[in-house]
Design an enzyme around this catalytic site. Structure first.
Site, PDB file in Angstrom:
ATOM      1  N   GLN A 116      -6.467 -62.617 -19.142  1.00  0.00           N
ATOM      2  CA  GLN A 116      -6.149 -61.220 -18.880  1.00  0.00           C
ATOM      3  C   GLN A 116      -6.552 -60.849 -17.442  1.00  0.00           C
ATOM      4  O   GLN A 116      -7.652 -61.143 -17.004  1.00  0.00           O
ATOM      5  CB  GLN A 116      -6.886 -60.337 -19.906  1.00  0.00           C
ATOM      6  CG  GLN A 116      -6.661 -58.852 -19.735  1.00  0.00           C
ATOM      7  CD  GLN A 116      -5.209 -58.465 -19.994  1.00  0.00           C
ATOM      8  OE1 GLN A 116      -4.548 -59.018 -20.855  1.00  0.00           O
ATOM      9  NE2 GLN A 116      -4.699 -57.519 -19.210  1.00  0.00           N
ATOM     10  N   ASP A 158       1.925 -67.052 -19.890  1.00  0.00           N
ATOM     11  CA  ASP A 158       2.295 -66.032 -18.898  1.00  0.00           C
ATOM     12  C   ASP A 158       3.242 -66.577 -17.822  1.00  0.00           C
ATOM     13  O   ASP A 158       3.769 -65.807 -17.019  1.00  0.00           O
ATOM     14  CB  ASP A 158       1.032 -65.479 -18.223  1.00  0.00           C
ATOM     15  CG  ASP A 158       0.529 -64.209 -18.902  1.00  0.00           C
ATOM     16  OD1 ASP A 158       1.320 -63.556 -19.602  1.00  0.00           O
ATOM     17  OD2 ASP A 158      -0.658 -63.866 -18.713  1.00  0.00           O
ATOM     18  N   LYS A 201      -2.555 -56.835 -28.072  1.00  0.00           N
ATOM     19  CA  LYS A 201      -1.988 -58.190 -28.171  1.00  0.00           C
ATOM     20  C   LYS A 201      -2.438 -58.856 -29.462  1.00  0.00           C
ATOM     21  O   LYS A 201      -1.654 -59.465 -30.187  1.00  0.00           O
ATOM     22  CB  LYS A 201      -2.416 -59.058 -26.970  1.00  0.00           C
ATOM     23  CG  LYS A 201      -1.688 -58.727 -25.673  1.00  0.00           C
ATOM     24  CD  LYS A 201      -2.220 -59.557 -24.496  1.00  0.00           C
ATOM     25  CE  LYS A 201      -1.538 -59.135 -23.210  1.00  0.00           C
ATOM     26  NZ  LYS A 201      -2.164 -59.715 -22.002  1.00  0.00           N
TER      27      LYS A 201
END
Lengths: 289, 289
Positions: free
Chosen positions: A96, A119, A52
């Site tokens: 995460q 997200d 990422k």
């Protein structure tokens, strides 16, 4: 034989778009900021977060990784989220997954400012999606990437019957809402769906999206001729090969289009994450691109 | 012949439970407060709000109706909502639908404090439902009432196939989430679902829930033998009779259980609204019943 949907190529296209948009923002003095919080030392997560970070840097996004040791107390993570919520250089925050047991992941997701929730896991954003609200709000990146794959493949969705296998909040549930919003008729299947019902519904589906992590769950014999098949599953077999939920060999004989594993849905997730980061920066600075 | 699901009786049972709970709260000096905001003079809404007020009074709930003229400005409604959010005697707030054009209904729903959102229309509560979050949050009362009807009728949901017709955020969508949470496999149909697909899916359904407002959309010939049929539709025919989405005469020959219209789902909505009001008061005062 089915047309192979090239996720790598479409993901590259998304990344190119992102790089262009970042350039336009840079011309106005804005650098999108993405903060990734990682807790503990799960090796798969470490690799994923590093990827990422690299992808963000390549696109010109200011990517920051904040690492906490596996035994961090919840309050420290929460404080960091609140600090990032206040930080004007940060447009996008993600935590995460997975996190150690002492951290309540849902509580953390709720703590992320909905306008920085890259997200799309904050329940406020999930609710807007489910209610089909107008206006901009972030949506989970894997389902959003799948919608892009379907659009690029010019799959007609309105009036079609779609079977989703797997009801996680990361993939199956948001996809359900996104596909319903396109006027598809959708059935959401899961581990409690009896085998016979699954087979019967698959037989009628114009589009099948499998996101279960069960290798070979969907076989060619389950599919309707000409179905479009999106395989989100990714499992490493004992021999080291990666495989999806769909038996590719038999499915490609029946399907009209199919994603491979790897190289299908996988590459879309990070590309879409970068896209959402830029969108949040645009919203944040009230710009138009 | 199908067993008739008696919504009137089950609603009365819910009201009795509510009255008992209100009594228990009263013993501790707490009176649940329900504020209903109505804008304009739609006659059906007026009747509905009056019925809510009467039902609340009968259960011992402090029901307040706040009426605004049809030409009220949005800000006045918003200010009232904020005042009620702050009012410690009010546990539950609802805005009667429909509202005049100058009022943004979704904005109003988002303004209601999620912990007083008795209709469950605030996107935060919708998101929690869709994400299947643990803990208490209000859920739209019609779907919640339908879940009670199904529970009282002892309908097994896990592993079953359920077809919902109609995808409104009032009924179809929250029901989808509630039924998935019970491990049913659910398909959500709507006006873009082709007739043949609708018939084929209905033929396989163990439970059918119709909430479209299209009289006679579901006929006996569409149903699987032994299906459970819940009819949420309610339409007044030119001759003055009320009818549902389901052709009752032919459906009751095939179904194992069916709700009548009227007297099925209808009576559950206000009873469940009172139930949710008490639940919110219990949460608000951090009581246990």
């Amino acid at each position: 034989m089915a047309n192979i949907i090239n996720g790598k190529e479409i993901a590259q296209q998304v990344r190119n778009e992102v790089t262009n948009q970042v350039q336009q923002l840079a011309d106005q003095g804005i650098i999108p900021g993405l903060a990734v919080i990682i807790v503990g030392d799960d090796p798969a997560s470490q690799i994923y977060v590093r990827n990422k970070e690299k992808a963000a840097a390549k696109a010109g996004i200011n990517g920051q990784t904040i690492s906490f040791p596996a035994d961090v107390v919840e309050e420290d993570v929460l404080n960091k989220i609140q600090e990032l919520n206040q930080d004007d250089t940060i447009d996008a925050i993600l935590l995460q997954s997975p996190v150690p047991k002492q951290i309540d992941e849902q509580k953390m997701q709720s703590a992320i400012d909905p306008s920085k929730d890259v997200d799309g896991f904050n329940p406020l954003n999930i609710g807007k999606l489910f209610a089909n609200r107008a206006g901009y709000y972030p949506i989970a990146n894997t389902p959003k990437g799948i919608m892009r794959l379907l659009a690029e493949t010019q799959v007609e969705l309105s009036g079609k019957f779609i079977v989703i296998l797997g009801r996680s909040i990361l993939v199956g549930r948001p996809l359900f809402a996104l596909l319903e919003a396109q006027n598809a008729t959708v059935a959401l299947l899961h581990r409690y769906t009896p085998d016979e019902l699954r087979h019967n519904l698959l037989q009628q589906a114009d589009v099948v999206i499998a996101a279960t992590g069960v290798p070979g769950l969907v076989q060619g014999v389950d599919l309707k001729a000409g179905a479009v098949v999106i395989d989100v599953g990714i499992t490493r077999l004992p021999d080291g090969h990666l495989t999806g939920d769909v038996d590719f060999t038999t499915a490609q004989e029946v399907a009209s289009a199919i994603t491979p594993v790897p190289g299908g849905v996988g590459p879309m997730t990070i590309a879409t994450l970068l896209q959402t980061t830029v969108e949040l920066a645009v919203q944040h600075h009230q710009m138009e691109l």
